[in-house]
Design an enzyme around this catalytic site. Structure first.
Site: not given
Ligand SMILES: C[C@H](O)CC(=O)SCCNC(=O)CCNC(=O)[C@H](O)C(C)(C)COP(=O)(O)OP(=O)(O)OC[C@H]1O[C@@H](n2cnc3c(N)ncnc32)[C@H](O)[C@@H]1OP(=O)(O)O
Length: 718
Positions: A136, A116
């Site tokens: 999200e 975004e």
């Molecule tokens: C205002 C906005 O519109 C609202 C938002 O953005 S809501 C958030 C949207 N983002 C998401 O949903 C992303 C969620 N994360 C993911 O899908 C995956 O973690 C990823 C694709 C970013 C990375 O995947 P991958 O490389 O396999 O790593 P993965 O093991 O999942 O994550 C690595 C570490 O990052 C952390 N992490 C990943 N995404 C995170 C996030 N958005 N916030 C905080 N921590 C996060 C995980 O908890 C993990 O922590 P750890 O090492 O302590 O266990």
């Protein structure tokens, strides 16, 4: 600085590079957003800055808004900023409204809030393999940094709806093709390309584009309304009880009908409201529960156990499960041997693998050119000769104890002495399967879920004798084939089938006592489960269901309900989906339809067991049906925790979602149970046990927690 920061460096070329630094994935905490605002204001004010590049440290832009921060707001530990500050004031006013051009450099990933802020920049340069998307909805909110307004303006309405509502992640290359990014650059040239692009905009060699002002990808209002109509219908079809996609569509529509500013404000209000919804709290729990799966509890590592290199894997049995496992393995480049008992069965197994691969092509997950190369990793055999150099075997024959015992004797004889010997049984005690061997340290359960190349969970079962190296090897393979490994102890049914079994039994109990069989699946799918117990039994097949039922009867005789319905149908060769007829009847498209003939079998089953119709059961409400099916599952899950079969309630949440189809927006089976309270569930079970007998008897774990008003997920003994 625990919650990350941004740093700014101004080059001699007049470009300020602002870098997000928040390991491991540069999630956007409030500290980062504050620091970004400060850097941006400084860059805008400085005379030596002509353009700005937004980048991320450690090879990635950002994984989105900090989900830990989201949880902090939900728990009242972090103060939420005023409505509109994020999407309107910061992202639109300061970032997109900057009087100096901003270009984002997308490396590794730009997800959620990360994409975004990129879309609010005046151009985007990406590497070809970067992961890009707005997932999200998977944490129960909508995009809240203006993503609902900018994505449709960059990629068009249908594609934006698909990406947002399905949380679809695309690669940089596809994002370029769609117009979401302006150019592709190799990783080592990304930053320089972005710098040049910023200067080109500043010096009017390239256009200065504000995404919110763009309208060339938007369609006329009437056409847009039709698109929204179909999207709403699709969302309602997918889950009648999930309001989130509908809220999201409303917000996108507001921006198309009333303009992007109105859309941004609607997004801000709905985003603030959704943060506190039960669904978002549940889905945030699921996000963190997933992270708790590793490291593996209960394995006594004497030091770090490096997994061995597993190259060659044999699968015994090419039925539905075996061929699915083979497909998952060859799709991840393992060399695989498939063993069957004769040419016909072998050919059928190979054909199933080909069908699976073709469906991967249809879904765009496999390149048609890769088909031959992938299939060539598979060799079919009829004996154990080629097992002499395999690193791992996965036995996947039918649930027949003596057949499995015989196979494991052969495996011990024909495989190398350090080979992992795994069984894909869904329920049979591993000690029983390995009874006739002398290698209990190498025997392990690899419980896949059908279709094995699609379902995300792998339940890894170990006995006290299974060596940690063998567990590490299987966890390593699970990671390579992109499965989530939940590691559990050994017993009949392990964790997943043990949780499923009481639900199925309760369903049979209710039918024997007069409840309409199809109301059961209906009620539970309305609750959000992917399938009802009867539809699931059809897909498993009655042969295996009966074998597994016998195992439960032997292991837990006091809490089994014995119905004759399934054996009666099996006798009539009506054995489930594979034969086109089970509880349902299947048409040529594989659609399941109710069948009135089923009533004859129900009557027969009732007569044999001498069961009387119970008017209370006949007239159960949908809520009561769901409780009578799922509280026995929760009760069994309590026993699983008490016996140490699963280490944590959150592991059972993940298992219930990924393997049993429990709705993620309810947080998983145990999290849902805690939202109702141990006391409520205990009272219900106690009353049913008084009325209907042992099957509903509350476990001591549940009784204790109910008495002390403790959560089922509370760790440790009480
Ligand atoms: C205002 C906005 O519109 C609202 C938002 O953005 S809501 C958030 C949207 N983002 C998401 O949903 C992303 C969620 N994360 C993911 O899908 C995956 O973690 C990823 C694709 C970013 C990375 O995947 P991958 O490389 O396999 O790593 P993965 O093991 O999942 O994550 C690595 C570490 O990052 C952390 N992490 C990943 N995404 C995170 C996030 N958005 N916030 C905080 N921590 C996060 C995980 O908890 C993990 O922590 P750890 O090492 O302590 O266990």
């Amino acid at each position: 600085m625990e919650n990350g920061w941004t740093e700014m460096e101004v080059g001699a070329d007049g470009v300020a590079v602002i870098t997000i630094v928040h390991p491991p994935i540069n999630s956007l905490s409030f500290q980062i957003l504050e620091s970004l605002e400060k850097n941006l204001k400084e860059a805008i004010e400085r005379d030596d800055v002509k353009g700005i590049v937004l980048a991320g440290a450690a090879g990635m832009l950002s994984g989105g808004f900090d989900i830990g921060g989201l949880r902090g707001i939900q728990e009242g530990k972090i103060v939420q900023p005023e409505t509109g500050y994020l999407a309107v004031d910061l992202i639109t006013g300061i970032l997109e409204g900057s009087i100096k051009p901003l270009v984002s450099a997308i490396n590794g990933l730009a997800i959620g809030g990360g994409l975004e802020i990129s879309m609010a920049c005046h151009a985007r340069i990406s590497t070809s393999t970067a992961d890009i998307g707005l997932p999200e909805l998977t944490v129960g909110v909508i995009p809240g940094f203006g993503g609902t307004q900018r994505l449709p303006r960059l990629v068009g309405l249908p594609k934006a709806l698909e990406m947002i509502l399905m949380s679809k992640i695309i690669k940089g290359n596809e994002a370029h093709r769609l117009g979401l990014v302006d150019a592709i650059a190799p990783p080592d040239e990304l930053l320089d390309t972005a710098r040049r692009w910023a200067l080109d905009i500043a010096e009017c060699r390239r256009p200065w584009i504000k995404t919110l002002d763009q309208s060339d990808k938007l369609v006329p209002i009437d056409e847009a309304r039709n698109i929204f109509y179909s999207a709403r219908a699709q969302a309602r079809k997918q889950s009648a009880y999930n309001q989130l996609p509908l809220d999201c569509i409303d917000v996108i529509e507001e921006g198309i009908v009333s303009g992007s500013l109105a859309g941004l404000w609607k997004e801000a209000h709905i985003f603030q409201k959704l943060i506190f919804s039960a669904e978002s709290k549940n889905l945030v729990h699921v996000f963190f529960a997933r992270q708790e799966i590793l490291p593996i509890p209960g394995i006594n590592y004497s030091g770090p156990v490096p997994p061995r290199e597993i190259n060659k894997i044999a699968v015994v049995g090419g039925g539905q499960m075996g061929s699915g496992i083979v497909t998952a393995l060859i799709l991840s480049n393992f060399c695989v041997i498939l063993k069957e008992i004769d040419d016909n069965f072998l050919q059928e197994g190979l054909d199933r693998v080909q069908v699976n691969l073709r469906s991967q092509i249809e879904e765009g997950k496999l390149n048609p050119e890769e088909f031959d190369k992938t299939f060539s990793l598979l060799t079919g055999v009829l004996d154990y000769q080629s097992f002499k150099d395999v690193d791992m075997v996965i036995e996947a024959v039918s649930e027949d104890v003596s057949l499995k015992q015989q196979i494991f004797v052969e495996l011990e004889k024909n495989c190398p002495s350090n080979c992992v010997l795994a069984t894909a049984t869904s329920a049979i005690d591993l000690n029983l399967i390995g009874e006739k061997t002398n290698c209990p340290d190498r025997i392990i359960g690899a419980h896949f879920f059908s279709p094995a190349h699609i379902m995300p969970l792998l339940e890894i079962v170990h006995t006290p004798k299974t060596s940690p190296e063998i567990v590490a090897d299987l966890v390593n393979v699970a990671a390579k084939i992109q499965k989530i490994p939940v590691t559990v102890g050994n017993c009949t049914g392990f964790a997943v089938t043990r949780m499923l079994f009481p639900c199925t039994q309760s369903a049979l109990f209710l039918v024997d006592h007069g409840l309409n069989i199809y109301r059961i699946d209906n009620a539970i799918t309305k609750f959000g489960m992917q399938m009802g117990p009867f539809r699931l039994m059809d897909s498993i097949g009655f042969g295996d269901a009966i074998e597994v039922g016998d195992q439960f009867l032997q292991s837990f005789p006091k809490r089994c309900y014995k119905s004759m319905l399934i054996p009666l149908m099996f006798e009539d060769k009506r054995t489930g989906e594979a034969t086109g007829k089970g509880i349902y009847i299947y048409d040529d498209n594989g659609e399941a339809n109710p069948d009135h003939e089923i009533q004859n079998y129900i009557e027969k089953s009732r007569n044999i067991s001498g069961t009387q119709l119970d008017p209370e059961i006949v007239n159960l409400s949908e809520k009561e049906i769901v409780e009578m099916l799922l509280f026995p599952t929760i009760n069994e899950a309590c026993r699983i925790l008490e016996e140490g079969i699963a280490a944590k309630a959150s592991h059972l949440d993940i298992a219930s979602i990924m393997a049993l189809g429990f709705p993620a927006f309810r947080g998983g089976a145990m999290f849902w149970a805690d939202s109702l309270g141990a006391g409520y569930i205990h009272t219900k079970l106690e009353n049913w046990a008084k009325k209907y007998g042992n099957f509903f008897e509350p476990s001591s774990f549940l009784a204790e927690r109910a008495a002390k008003s403790l959560a089922l997920s509370a760790q440790g003994s009480i």
